[in-house]
Design a protein around this motif. Structure first.
Motif, mmCIF file in Angstrom:
data_model
loop_
_atom_site.group_PDB
_atom_site.id
_atom_site.type_symbol
_atom_site.label_atom_id
_atom_site.label_comp_id
_atom_site.label_asym_id
_atom_site.label_seq_id
_atom_site.Cartn_x
_atom_site.Cartn_y
_atom_site.Cartn_z
ATOM 1 N N SER A 118 0.839 -1.200 0.000
ATOM 2 C CA SER A 118 0.000 0.000 0.000
ATOM 3 C C SER A 118 0.872 1.246 0.000
ATOM 4 O O SER A 118 0.634 2.215 -0.745
ATOM 5 C CB SER A 118 -0.926 -0.013 1.216
ATOM 6 N N SER A 119 1.944 1.257 0.830
ATOM 7 C CA SER A 119 2.877 2.391 0.864
ATOM 8 C C SER A 119 3.632 2.527 -0.459
ATOM 9 O O SER A 119 3.887 3.631 -0.954
ATOM 10 C CB SER A 119 3.868 2.213 2.020
ATOM 11 N N ASP A 121 2.592 1.717 -3.440
ATOM 12 C CA ASP A 121 1.718 2.292 -4.458
ATOM 13 C C ASP A 121 1.672 3.798 -4.351
ATOM 14 O O ASP A 121 1.703 4.526 -5.382
ATOM 15 C CB ASP A 121 0.307 1.720 -4.326
ATOM 16 N N SER A 122 1.620 4.304 -3.128
ATOM 17 C CA SER A 122 1.628 5.757 -2.942
ATOM 18 C C SER A 122 2.935 6.375 -3.439
ATOM 19 O O SER A 122 2.954 7.441 -4.086
ATOM 20 C CB SER A 122 1.403 6.102 -1.451
ATOM 21 N N PHE A 123 4.021 5.697 -3.172
ATOM 22 C CA PHE A 123 5.347 6.197 -3.609
ATOM 23 C C PHE A 123 5.454 6.214 -5.139
ATOM 24 O O PHE A 123 5.975 7.175 -5.734
ATOM 25 C CB PHE A 123 6.439 5.323 -3.013
ATOM 26 N N VAL A 125 3.066 6.551 -7.306
ATOM 27 C CA VAL A 125 2.250 7.643 -7.847
ATOM 28 C C VAL A 125 2.988 8.962 -7.734
ATOM 29 O O VAL A 125 3.048 9.761 -8.678
ATOM 30 C CB VAL A 125 0.898 7.690 -7.104
ATOM 31 N N ALA A 126 3.605 9.206 -6.573
ATOM 32 C CA ALA A 126 4.356 10.458 -6.380
ATOM 33 C C ALA A 126 5.558 10.532 -7.326
ATOM 34 O O ALA A 126 5.877 11.590 -7.881
ATOM 35 C CB ALA A 126 4.809 10.569 -4.925
ATOM 36 N N GLN A 127 6.203 9.390 -7.494
ATOM 37 C CA GLN A 127 7.368 9.372 -8.377
ATOM 38 C C GLN A 127 6.969 9.663 -9.839
ATOM 39 O O GLN A 127 7.667 10.381 -10.582
ATOM 40 C CB GLN A 127 8.079 8.026 -8.292
#
Length: 803
Positions: A118-119, A121-123, A125-127
């Protein structure tokens, strides 16, 4: 691997039972089957013998013998199969255990990794957002750089800096075109870059075309300049050689101390060029040509990747220009256009040499050599054609001089010019024939204008021009003026014609690739003197000479021309650059000997005819005189007066040797006349007094010859006396007290070698003397005969017996 592997040959086991023949057949059949051999022979054999059962029996027996082996093999493979099945069963149990362990591990991993995924996936997207922002910034930066480069390319294009424009276009293509994020910019670049390159190619091609037009005029001027410089250098060398010859001549004539003033001339101005290919006119820069448009076009085409095409285009255009330069106008005489024709070609190859050395491979050495071979072939063809048409020696010489200067000019640039020089050498015979023809006309005109009068010179420069310049002087002392020369005006006129012939001949032979050409010049000089001048003088002597004074003048001229001929050969040697001693060794007999002999023969013939007029007085001689003449007969006095008058005049004109030869011929003629008078039919007999009178006559003639010793040497005077040998010896024999000595060979050779015994017989028969002093008398029958008379009669009788 082979399709059919050869089987190992096995010897079959011997079968039990049967007779030996069956066993042998069984063994052979078993061996053939084991070895894979053909069983056809066995089959044919049993069917031929009619016993197929035996073969079947043997085959069945062989099959039974192999069954046991087959059984053993099967047993062995069955055991291996049982073991493999056991191993598979054990492996199946282990797989089940592993599957249970993997399932437990997966459950634990999913329970632990769920929060981490889950973490992650967030990373991610930001990248991705960060990458998109950076990509946008990079695209903007790239577009800015591209636009700046396009702007710079436009600036270079507007300023005419085509190379920098092309470098910008290359940078755009290599660094930006494929990376451009804007499709609009990319389409624009794909459309404009080829257009710009095409525009640059058109512009540079136009500049190159203008240069091709201009370079033709430049080539002609450059060729004229280069050939002019070669001509100036040659003239400086000629001036230096003239100074050298003058110094040597002054030393030879001892006019002053031997001074060799050999000054060093300045170095010949060459056609220099700078490193950019800009030629200048020597060091003064008055004329030049610029190769920058050519090299600029070549460089641009290299940048465009069209180097080979430009090389081909340049070579073809220059070849066409050269071909057009070969055209000789039929409207303009070649004599007027030859300088332009050759200068154009010379300038062409001077420029090509420069381009070969500085063009960076624009033209190859092989291409230039091929062009030069074509040019040489064409120039040789043109020269052959033009020379064959020319009928004037001076025209041939003018063209030959310019072609030789062309050869000197282009040889400095490494071009071989032997073929051109060979054409010049090939036409030297025609040139000299034309030159001989011109000289024949000039000599005929000079001889036609001759007045047969001694030449009067009032000034020293006339003496120098007509005498010293041809070394005709007999003394180094300059005479007082006005000076009357012993020759007429035809001598210096002919000398000038011959000297001009020598100069023209040497000029044609010089600078033609042949170093030693004196023999050629001498050959044609011999022809000029021996054929042209000698024949012209012979014609003059046979047709135009009238009177003794004219004949004497012509004989005097021949003597002076004899000295002039020595000068001609020395002059030819000097101009040909060989030592005078070699020329002096090569001199043969006087080339004008026919004319000289004819002139002297004509002069002596005229004098003989004059003398014959006086000799007619010999008819007045009293052949039976009672007293001998003490002062000589009348005829001899008249002859001597005439000869003395002749000599006083002749010695002012004729050289001593010529005078001696003429007088010797005349005195010999007088001697023949005296003997002829004694021998002639008009004289029936004579006495001793008449002979004594002739003795006085001959003494007077001998005295005349002896008195010429101040003019002639003592030896020459004695030779003149010897001209009277026949008459002197005849008189001596008739007055001799022992005439029979004539029969003695030794005495005859010594004292009477000029007498013909037949003449002696005839003259002696006419000799009768009534005096007892010498030969007695036969007037009375009772008188005793004089022994001397008896000796003479004996001599006559002996001589008649000999005849």
């Amino acid at each position: 691997m082979q399709a059919t592997r050869s089987r190992r040959k096995v010897a079959p086991a011997a079968a039990d039972g049967g007779d030996s023949g069956d066993k042998l057949d069984q063994l052979l059949l078993s061996s053939a089957i084991c070895n894979g051999e053909d069983l056809g022979p066995f089959v044919r054999k049993v069917f031929t013998s009619g016993r197929p059962e035996t073969l079947l029996h043997l085959l069945r027996h062989f099959a039974r013998s192999k069954e046991s082996e087959i059984e053993e093999v099967c047993k062995s493979h069955y055991q291996d199969f049982i073991l493999a099945v056991d191993d598979l069963r054990s492996l199946l149990s282990d797989v089940d255990s592993l599957k249970s362990a993997l399932s437990d591990s997966n459950s634990r991993l999913q329970s632990v990794g769920g929060p981490l995924l889950s973490s992650l996936d967030s990373f991610v997207v930001a990248q991705n957002v960060s990458k998109n922002v950076n990509s946008a910034l990079q695209s903007v930066t790239l577009c800015i750089k591209l636009m700046e480069l396009c702007s710079r390319a436009n600036l270079h294009l507007s300023n005419g800096s085509f190379y920098m424009t092309l470098k910008c276009l290359d940078s755009i293509e290599n660094e930006f075109q494929d990376k451009t994020p804007s499709s609009t910019l990319k389409r624009m670049l794909e459309r404009k870059i080829p257009e710009i390159r095409s525009h640059i190619e058109r512009k540079i091609s136009k500049e190159f075309g203008d240069w091709l037009v201009d370079i033709r005029v430049v080539s002609r001027n450059l060729g004229q300049l280069a050939i002019g410089q070669a001509s100036a250098a040659r003239q400086r060398q000629e001036d230096l050689r003239i100074k050298q010859r003058q110094a040597e001549e002054q030393s030879r004539l001892s006019l002053r101390g031997c001074i060799y003033a050999l000054e060093d001339d300045e170095d010949e101005d060459g056609l220099g060029g700078d490193e950019n290919g800009n030629y200048s006119n020597g060091n003064d820069g008055l004329f030049g040509f610029d190769l920058t448009p050519l090299y600029r076009a070549y460089h641009i085409h290299q940048t465009l990747g069209l180097e080979d095409r430009f090389k081909q285009y340049y070579f073809e255009n220059r070849k066409l220009q050269l071909t057009s330069d070969f055209q000789v106008s039929s409207m303009t005489p070649f004599l007027e256009s030859h300088q332009t024709f050759f200068a154009q070609i010379a300038g062409f190859f001077i420029i090509e040499d420069r381009i070969l050395r500085t063009g960076g491979g624009l033209v190859s050495k092989m291409e230039v050599e091929n062009l030069w071979e074509t040019a040489v072939s064409k120039m040789c063809s043109v020269l052959e054609d033009q020379f064959s048409r020319m009928q004037t020696a001076n025209h041939l010489l003018l063209i030959k001089d310019y072609v030789s200067l062309l050869g000197v000019t282009l040889r400095r640039y490494g071009y071989p010019v032997d073929a051109l020089l060979n054409v010049l050498s090939k036409h030297r015979d025609k040139y000299h024939e034309l030159l001989l023809s011109d000289c024949r006309k000039q000599i005929a005109e000079a001889l036609a204008d001759d007045k047969f009068e001694q030449m009067l010179m009032k000034k020293e420069y006339e003496y120098s021009m007509n005498v010293l310049s041809f070394q005709l002087q007999t003394s180094d002392i300059v005479p007082a003026f006005p000076y009357v020369a012993p020759f007429s005006s035809t001598v210096p006129d002919c000398c000038r014609i011959v000297r001009s012939f020598i100069a023209d001949s040497v000029c044609f032979m010089s600078y033609g690739g042949q170093l030693d050409f004196y023999d050629v010049v001498k050959k044609y000089l011999d022809r000029l003197l021996g054929e042209v001048l000698d024949e012209a003088l012979l014609k003059l002597i046979s047709s135009s000479v009238q009177g003794v004074s004219q004949a004497m003048q012509v004989a005097a001229n021949m003597a002076v021309l004899e000295r002039a001929c020595d000068f001609f050969f020395r002059h030819a040697a000097q101009l040909s650059g060989i030592p005078l001693r070699i020329a002096e060794r090569s001199m043969k007999q006087f080339p004008l000997n026919k004319a000289r002999d004819a002139a002297e023969e004509m002069l002596s013939g005229m004098l003989k005819r004059k003398v014959d007029g006086f000799m007619t007085l010999i008819e007045n001689v009293n052949w039976m005189t009672d007293e001998a003449s003490q002062g000589g007969n009348e005829y001899v006095n008249e002859v001597i007066i005439y000869l003395e008058t002749l000599v006083s005049t002749a010695q002012q004109i004729l050289p001593p040797q010529v005078l001696k030869r003429v007088l010797q011929d005349v005195l010999s003629h007088i001697s023949e006349k005296i003997v002829g008078a004694l021998l002639g039919d008009s004289v029936k007999r004579f006495n001793v007094n008449a002979i004594m009178g002739f003795d006085v006559d001959i003494r007077l003639l001998e005295s005349f010859a002896g008195n010429l010793s101040p003019t002639l040497s003592e030896g020459d005077a004695n030779q003149l006396k010897n001209a009277l040998a026949e008459s002197r010896q005849m008189i001596n024999l008739l007055l001799s007290n022992q005439p029979e000595n004539f029969l003695n060979a030794v005495i005859r050779e010594k004292s009477y070698n000029a007498l013909d015994y037949r003449k002696v017989v005839t003259i002696s028969e006419k000799f009768r003397d009534s005096s007892d002093r010498l030969f007695g008398t036969f007037g009375s029958r009772g008188a005793r005969q004089n022994p001397k008379k008896k000796s003479l009669d004996a001599l006559i009788k002996r001589l008649k017996d000999v005849s």
